[in-house]
Write a protein that holds these residues in place. Structure first.
Motif, PDB file in Angstrom:
ATOM      1  N   LYS A  40      14.401  -3.362  -1.580  1.00  0.00           N
ATOM      2  CA  LYS A  40      14.141  -4.178  -2.762  1.00  0.00           C
ATOM      3  C   LYS A  40      12.819  -3.747  -3.388  1.00  0.00           C
ATOM      4  O   LYS A  40      11.860  -3.464  -2.674  1.00  0.00           O
ATOM      5  N   SER A  41      12.788  -3.689  -4.714  1.00  0.00           N
ATOM      6  CA  SER A  41      11.533  -3.417  -5.415  1.00  0.00           C
ATOM      7  C   SER A  41      10.799  -4.724  -5.661  1.00  0.00           C
ATOM      8  O   SER A  41      11.420  -5.769  -5.881  1.00  0.00           O
ATOM      9  N   LEU A  43       8.942  -5.112  -8.227  1.00  0.00           N
ATOM     10  CA  LEU A  43       8.866  -5.265  -9.667  1.00  0.00           C
ATOM     11  C   LEU A  43      10.119  -5.933 -10.209  1.00  0.00           C
ATOM     12  O   LEU A  43      11.230  -5.684  -9.734  1.00  0.00           O
ATOM     13  N   PHE A  44       9.942  -6.769 -11.223  1.00  0.00           N
ATOM     14  CA  PHE A  44      11.062  -7.477 -11.830  1.00  0.00           C
ATOM     15  C   PHE A  44      12.016  -6.496 -12.503  1.00  0.00           C
ATOM     16  O   PHE A  44      11.606  -5.559 -13.160  1.00  0.00           O
ATOM     17  N   ASN A  45      13.312  -6.729 -12.318  1.00  0.00           N
ATOM     18  CA  ASN A  45      14.355  -5.933 -12.960  1.00  0.00           C
ATOM     19  C   ASN A  45      14.319  -4.464 -12.547  1.00  0.00           C
ATOM     20  O   ASN A  45      14.681  -3.589 -13.322  1.00  0.00           O
ATOM     21  N   CYS A  46      13.869  -4.217 -11.333  1.00  0.00           N
ATOM     22  CA  CYS A  46      13.846  -2.852 -10.789  1.00  0.00           C
ATOM     23  C   CYS A  46      14.669  -2.790  -9.510  1.00  0.00           C
ATOM     24  O   CYS A  46      14.803  -3.781  -8.785  1.00  0.00           O
ATOM     25  N   ASP A  47      15.212  -1.629  -9.255  1.00  0.00           N
ATOM     26  CA  ASP A  47      15.897  -1.358  -8.005  1.00  0.00           C
ATOM     27  C   ASP A  47      15.005  -0.421  -7.200  1.00  0.00           C
ATOM     28  O   ASP A  47      14.254   0.364  -7.774  1.00  0.00           O
ATOM     29  N   GLY A  48      15.065  -0.489  -5.870  1.00  0.00           N
ATOM     30  CA  GLY A  48      14.234   0.433  -5.098  1.00  0.00           C
ATOM     31  C   GLY A  48      13.973  -0.028  -3.694  1.00  0.00           C
ATOM     32  O   GLY A  48      14.799  -0.692  -3.067  1.00  0.00           O
ATOM     33  N   PHE A  49      12.784   0.324  -3.179  1.00  0.00           N
ATOM     34  CA  PHE A  49      12.391   0.017  -1.805  1.00  0.00           C
ATOM     35  C   PHE A  49      10.941  -0.450  -1.781  1.00  0.00           C
ATOM     36  O   PHE A  49      10.119  -0.020  -2.595  1.00  0.00           O
ATOM     37  N   THR A  50      10.645  -1.295  -0.805  1.00  0.00           N
ATOM     38  CA  THR A  50       9.273  -1.665  -0.481  1.00  0.00           C
ATOM     39  C   THR A  50       9.105  -1.431   1.014  1.00  0.00           C
ATOM     40  O   THR A  50       9.886  -1.945   1.814  1.00  0.00           O
ATOM     41  N   VAL A  51       8.098  -0.649   1.389  1.00  0.00           N
ATOM     42  CA  VAL A  51       7.940  -0.217   2.780  1.00  0.00           C
ATOM     43  C   VAL A  51       6.589  -0.689   3.308  1.00  0.00           C
ATOM     44  O   VAL A  51       5.552  -0.489   2.666  1.00  0.00           O
ATOM     45  N   PHE A  52       6.624  -1.332   4.496  1.00  0.00           N
ATOM     46  CA  PHE A  52       5.420  -1.873   5.113  1.00  0.00           C
ATOM     47  C   PHE A  52       5.078  -1.098   6.383  1.00  0.00           C
ATOM     48  O   PHE A  52       5.962  -0.604   7.092  1.00  0.00           O
ATOM     49  N   ASP A  53       3.783  -1.011   6.681  1.00  0.00           N
ATOM     50  CA  ASP A  53       3.363  -0.405   7.941  1.00  0.00           C
ATOM     51  C   ASP A  53       3.400  -1.450   9.056  1.00  0.00           C
ATOM     52  O   ASP A  53       3.843  -2.584   8.857  1.00  0.00           O
ATOM     53  N   ALA A  54       2.913  -1.089  10.228  1.00  0.00           N
ATOM     54  CA  ALA A  54       3.002  -1.965  11.396  1.00  0.00           C
ATOM     55  C   ALA A  54       2.147  -3.214  11.270  1.00  0.00           C
ATOM     56  O   ALA A  54       2.381  -4.210  11.961  1.00  0.00           O
ATOM     57  N   LYS A  55       1.156  -3.183  10.378  1.00  0.00           N
ATOM     58  CA  LYS A  55       0.285  -4.343  10.192  1.00  0.00           C
ATOM     59  C   LYS A  55       0.740  -5.229   9.036  1.00  0.00           C
ATOM     60  O   LYS A  55       0.082  -6.209   8.705  1.00  0.00           O
ATOM     61  N   ARG A  61       6.510   2.750  -1.865  1.00  0.00           N
ATOM     62  CA  ARG A  61       7.327   1.969  -2.792  1.00  0.00           C
ATOM     63  C   ARG A  61       8.209   2.878  -3.621  1.00  0.00           C
ATOM     64  O   ARG A  61       7.872   4.039  -3.882  1.00  0.00           O
ATOM     65  N   VAL A  62       9.340   2.334  -4.016  1.00  0.00           N
ATOM     66  CA  VAL A  62      10.255   3.004  -4.939  1.00  0.00           C
ATOM     67  C   VAL A  62      10.652   1.978  -5.989  1.00  0.00           C
ATOM     68  O   VAL A  62      11.181   0.923  -5.649  1.00  0.00           O
ATOM     69  N   ASP A  63      10.383   2.262  -7.247  1.00  0.00           N
ATOM     70  CA  ASP A  63      10.708   1.348  -8.342  1.00  0.00           C
ATOM     71  C   ASP A  63      11.536   2.111  -9.371  1.00  0.00           C
ATOM     72  O   ASP A  63      11.004   2.946 -10.113  1.00  0.00           O
ATOM     73  N   SER A  64      12.830   1.835  -9.409  1.00  0.00           N
ATOM     74  CA  SER A  64      13.724   2.550 -10.320  1.00  0.00           C
ATOM     75  C   SER A  64      14.329   1.571 -11.320  1.00  0.00           C
ATOM     76  O   SER A  64      14.905   0.554 -10.932  1.00  0.00           O
ATOM     77  N   TYR A  65      14.197   1.875 -12.596  1.00  0.00           N
ATOM     78  CA  TYR A  65      14.782   1.053 -13.641  1.00  0.00           C
ATOM     79  C   TYR A  65      16.228   1.466 -13.883  1.00  0.00           C
ATOM     80  O   TYR A  65      16.608   2.621 -13.682  1.00  0.00           O
ATOM     81  N   GLY A  66      17.036   0.510 -14.338  1.00  0.00           N
ATOM     82  CA  GLY A  66      18.420   0.811 -14.656  1.00  0.00           C
ATOM     83  C   GLY A  66      19.308   0.762 -13.435  1.00  0.00           C
ATOM     84  O   GLY A  66      18.863   0.526 -12.310  1.00  0.00           O
ATOM     85  N   VAL A 183      16.858  -5.183   5.224  1.00  0.00           N
ATOM     86  CA  VAL A 183      15.568  -4.959   5.894  1.00  0.00           C
ATOM     87  C   VAL A 183      15.851  -4.275   7.228  1.00  0.00           C
ATOM     88  O   VAL A 183      16.637  -4.769   8.031  1.00  0.00           O
ATOM     89  N   PHE A 184      15.211  -3.139   7.464  1.00  0.00           N
ATOM     90  CA  PHE A 184      15.455  -2.398   8.697  1.00  0.00           C
ATOM     91  C   PHE A 184      14.216  -1.610   9.068  1.00  0.00           C
ATOM     92  O   PHE A 184      13.257  -1.502   8.297  1.00  0.00           O
ATOM     93  N   ARG A 185      14.236  -1.042  10.257  1.00  0.00           N
ATOM     94  CA  ARG A 185      13.107  -0.254  10.750  1.00  0.00           C
ATOM     95  C   ARG A 185      13.370   1.237  10.547  1.00  0.00           C
ATOM     96  O   ARG A 185      14.495   1.709  10.648  1.00  0.00           O
ATOM     97  N   LEU A 186      12.300   1.957  10.291  1.00  0.00           N
ATOM     98  CA  LEU A 186      12.345   3.411  10.218  1.00  0.00           C
ATOM     99  C   LEU A 186      11.310   3.959  11.187  1.00  0.00           C
ATOM    100  O   LEU A 186      10.121   3.650  11.070  1.00  0.00           O
ATOM    101  N   VAL A 187      11.761   4.749  12.145  1.00  0.00           N
ATOM    102  CA  VAL A 187      10.878   5.369  13.127  1.00  0.00           C
ATOM    103  C   VAL A 187      10.779   6.855  12.797  1.00  0.00           C
ATOM    104  O   VAL A 187      11.784   7.570  12.793  1.00  0.00           O
TER     105      VAL A 187
END
Length: 222
Positions: A40-41, A43-55, A61-66, A183-187
């Motif tokens: 999920k992005s 940003l409003f009305n955007c498609d994409g990813f939000t990535v968090f570290d261990a803390k 981030r990925v913010d794609s319009y359309g 929501v998932f983990r990436l190692v």
């Protein structure tokens, strides 16, 4: 948000810059990077990813319009700087994507640096392989320019791995309990690095995401 980002302490934070020779020299001593990926992005009305570290801090981030099938996706750091450009190859019989260093759209075509080629596996024979990954240009990295990787498992079930020729995982997508498929983990193993591992996740999502934005994509991922 408390359910999205990981709460386990002591896991190293991801690198958000390109690999260096010093990183390659100490790669054997580094531990895998564990990220939490939210499909999920922010940003409003955007498609994409939000990535968090261990803390729980924002890492990528990925913010794609359309909507619809995209020809290009950009992975950015917290400040919005382009780290990788994931671009679909035109006129390819099977899904074929190339991951470039930095902002390939802004760079001159002759100066764009391709890092990885990712081809979706197409075969009538049963196999656990999803795609094949080939390094293209990896100067200053610990990745061998002659070593190919295979993606195995199921991205739709959030249970897949990128493996080298010896069967060792250099990146893994794992389910995160009690959260859902978004929501998932990436190692990420230090041999590959967190940015490239996330670049592969973006590519797999374009190939097998099964989102509502493309009926054809849902058909392919079945």
């Amino acid at each position: 948000m408390a359910k999205v980002h990981p709460s386990n302490a002591g896991v190293p934070e991801p690198a958000t810059t390109s690999s260096s020779t010093s990183r390659a020299a100490s790669v054997e001593e580094e531990q895998p990077t564990v990220l939490t990926v939210w499909r999920k992005s922010l940003l409003f009305n955007c498609d994409g990813f939000t990535v968090f570290d261990a803390k729980g801090n924002l890492a990528f981030r990925v913010d794609s319009y359309g909507s619809g099938r995209r020809a290009e996706v950009v992975l950015m750091d917290v400040a919005g700087k382009a780290l990788l450009t994931i671009r679909r190859k035109k006129l390819s019989l099977a899904e074929h994507w190339v991951i470039y260093d930095g902002d390939a759209a802004a760079a001159d075509k002759a100066k764009a640096k391709p890092l990885l080629s990712v081809r979706r596996r197409v075969s009538l024979r049963a196999s656990k392989a999803l795609a094949h990954v080939t390094p293209l240009q990896v100067q200053g990295s610990s990745i061998s320019s002659t070593e190919a990787y295979v993606v195995e498992g199921s991205y739709g079930r959030r249970a897949c791995a990128v493996r080298d020729a010896h069967g060792n995982a250099v990146a893994e997508v794992r389910r995160k309990e009690s959260v859902g498929d978004d929501v998932f983990r990436l190692v990420a193993d230090p041999r590959l690095g967190a940015p490239l591992a996330m670049g592969l996740v973006i590519t797999l999502d374009e190939m097998f995401g099964g989102s509502a934005r493309s009926l054809l994509r849902r058909t392919w991922s079945a």
